[in-house]
Design a protein around this motif. Structure first.
Motif, PDB file in Angstrom:
ATOM      1  N   ARG A  68       0.986  -1.269  -0.158  1.00  0.00           N
ATOM      2  CA  ARG A  68       0.132   0.162   0.167  1.00  0.00           C
ATOM      3  C   ARG A  68       0.760   1.300   0.071  1.00  0.00           C
ATOM      4  O   ARG A  68       0.341   2.270  -0.167  1.00  0.00           O
ATOM      5  CB  ARG A  68      -1.006  -0.165   1.213  1.00  0.00           C
ATOM      6  N   TRP A  69       2.135   1.201   0.248  1.00  0.00           N
ATOM      7  CA  TRP A  69       3.080   2.376   0.016  1.00  0.00           C
ATOM      8  C   TRP A  69       3.613   2.403  -1.293  1.00  0.00           C
ATOM      9  O   TRP A  69       4.723   1.807  -1.726  1.00  0.00           O
ATOM     10  CB  TRP A  69       4.221   2.187   0.876  1.00  0.00           C
ATOM     11  N   TRP A 109       6.209   8.843  -0.075  1.00  0.00           N
ATOM     12  CA  TRP A 109       6.178   7.927   0.754  1.00  0.00           C
ATOM     13  C   TRP A 109       5.873   8.473   2.152  1.00  0.00           C
ATOM     14  O   TRP A 109       4.723   7.791   3.013  1.00  0.00           O
ATOM     15  CB  TRP A 109       7.327   6.960   0.996  1.00  0.00           C
ATOM     16  N   GLN A 112       2.325   9.031   2.528  1.00  0.00           N
ATOM     17  CA  GLN A 112       1.362   7.954   2.600  1.00  0.00           C
ATOM     18  C   GLN A 112       1.258   7.103   3.887  1.00  0.00           C
ATOM     19  O   GLN A 112       0.423   6.292   4.070  1.00  0.00           O
ATOM     20  CB  GLN A 112       1.920   6.840   1.192  1.00  0.00           C
TER      21      GLN A 112
END
Length: 178
Positions: A68-69, A109, A112
């Motif tokens: 999901r990153w 990132w 996120q």
């Protein structure tokens, strides 16, 4: 806690831009010249930062949360470095291209991460293959501290060449309260 990492990602990007500008003011050959530094030259030191950041970002991407990153997968085409003294960037242009790419991934990132991510445990293997487990927030502190440490070495090397990198304090990137 996430706002601290957003700040550190911004600071990292800003300082790397400052190093790039300073490198552009060096006389020909000065970037690659041996200087007795741990990674030899200014370019060797800058390459070490690219290598170490790549290693850590690829470790984070391999975490179960890495799916999901999505920002981390922008580096899927870059191989995991085999040595911390590798020289993936042969010159300033190659270094700057890779550095901008890494910094963009780091900023994206960090953006996120959710509130639970800093406390998650990340399992990884070091360069020798030994297994380790650490809390993500602690690994992020290491990532950003490592960058600051070696950028400090680089700024000293620039200074020895007569090039002033300028102010380097994190204080300059702290938001001013309204």
């Amino acid at each position: 806690m996430l706002d601290h990492f957003v700040l550190l990602a911004d600071y990292n990007h800003w300082m790397n831009d400052n190093l790039h500008q300073a490198a552009g003011r060096l006389p020909a050959g000065a970037l690659e010249a041996p200087r007795g530094a741990f990674f030899g030259s200014i370019l060797g030191t800058l390459n070490h930062l690219v290598v170490a950041d790549t290693v850590w970002l690829k470790r984070f991407a391999s975490d179960p949360a890495g799916g999901r990153w999505t920002a981390l997968h922008a580096l899927d085409d870059i191989e995991m470095p085999g040595r911390l003294d590798a020289q993936p960037c042969a010159d300033l242009a190659a270094w700057w291209s890779r550095r901008q790419r890494l910094d963009a991934v780091i900023v994206a990132w960090i953006g996120q991460l959710d509130a639970n991510d800093p406390g998650r445990i990340v399992e990884y293997r070091n360069m020798r293959g030994d297994p380790h487990r650490r809390q993500l927030s602690h690994l992020l502190l290491h990532l950003f501290n490592h960058q600051t440490h070696h950028r400090g070495q680089a700024t000293t090397l620039f200074s020895q060449c007569g090039v002033d990198v300028g102010a380097t304090d994190l204080l300059l990137r702290l938001p001013v309260p309204e």
